[in-house]
Design a protein around this motif. Structure first.
Motif, PDB file in Angstrom:
ATOM      1  N   UNK A  11      24.748 -11.492  11.902  1.00 37.72           N
ATOM      2  CA  UNK A  11      25.282 -12.439  10.914  1.00 37.72           C
ATOM      3  C   UNK A  11      25.164 -11.885   9.494  1.00 37.72           C
ATOM      4  N   UNK A  12      26.206 -12.048   8.722  1.00 41.49           N
ATOM      5  CA  UNK A  12      26.233 -11.570   7.349  1.00 41.49           C
ATOM      6  C   UNK A  12      26.724 -10.144   7.197  1.00 41.49           C
ATOM      7  N   UNK A  13      26.927  -9.423   8.294  1.00 50.39           N
ATOM      8  CA  UNK A  13      27.445  -8.058   8.208  1.00 50.39           C
ATOM      9  C   UNK A  13      28.917  -8.083   7.807  1.00 50.39           C
ATOM     10  N   UNK A  14      29.350  -7.036   7.116  1.00 45.80           N
ATOM     11  CA  UNK A  14      30.742  -6.974   6.661  1.00 45.80           C
ATOM     12  C   UNK A  14      31.215  -5.534   6.639  1.00 45.80           C
ATOM     13  N   UNK A  15      32.532  -5.396   6.592  1.00 44.89           N
ATOM     14  CA  UNK A  15      33.127  -4.086   6.387  1.00 44.89           C
ATOM     15  C   UNK A  15      34.407  -4.253   5.599  1.00 44.89           C
ATOM     16  N   UNK A  16      34.709  -3.243   4.794  1.00 45.01           N
ATOM     17  CA  UNK A  16      35.906  -3.258   3.966  1.00 45.01           C
ATOM     18  C   UNK A  16      36.849  -2.186   4.489  1.00 45.01           C
ATOM     19  N   UNK A  17      38.102  -2.572   4.715  1.00 47.25           N
ATOM     20  CA  UNK A  17      39.122  -1.634   5.166  1.00 47.25           C
ATOM     21  C   UNK A  17      40.340  -1.777   4.264  1.00 47.25           C
ATOM     22  N   UNK A  18      41.172  -0.767   4.256  1.00 46.88           N
ATOM     23  CA  UNK A  18      42.438  -0.834   3.529  1.00 46.88           C
ATOM     24  C   UNK A  18      43.550  -0.760   4.552  1.00 46.88           C
ATOM     25  N   UNK A  19      44.402  -1.765   4.546  1.00 49.46           N
ATOM     26  CA  UNK A  19      45.502  -1.856   5.485  1.00 49.46           C
ATOM     27  C   UNK A  19      46.792  -2.010   4.699  1.00 49.46           C
TER      28      UNK A  19
END
Length: 106
Positions: free
Chosen positions: A33-41
């Motif tokens: 919980x609370x984990x995230x990731x940033x991607x560019x699409x």
């Protein structure tokens, strides 16, 4: 036939391919919980997070405008993979259904 400009070509490709569901990563990339990731699409930054309360995975489009709130993006998990759909039209990511066996006639 002339070769299109790079920006025109990228814009046309993005509009052609942005509708529909796109693979982001495996669910294991967000283990807790609370984990995230940033991607560019397609040139747009997308934030994918695992919610603290109900453990759901959600995605948001990060707007570049000042004071712009993140805009929710359609997100689905199938077969342990995270998919997002940038198009707001009603496209469904459908799991194949088991076909019921038909009784044989004797």
């Amino acid at each position: 036939m002339s070769i299109p400009e790079d920006t025109t070509f990228r814009r046309e490709m993005a509009s052609a391919y942005r509708s529909g569901w796109h693979f982001i990563d495996l669910v294991t990339a967000l283990p807790g919980p609370g984990d995230s990731l940033m991607v560019t699409l397609f040139g747009e930054p997308i934030l994918v997070v695992r919610d603290d309360e109900d453990d759901d995975v959600r995605a948001f489009r990060c707007l570049r405008k000042p004071r712009g709130a993140p805009q929710p993006v359609r997100c689905a998990i199938r077969y342990g993979m995270i998919f997002v759909n940038l198009d707001q039209r009603d496209h469904e990511l459908i799991e194949p259904e088991a076909v019921p066996a038909t009784p044989r006639s004797a």
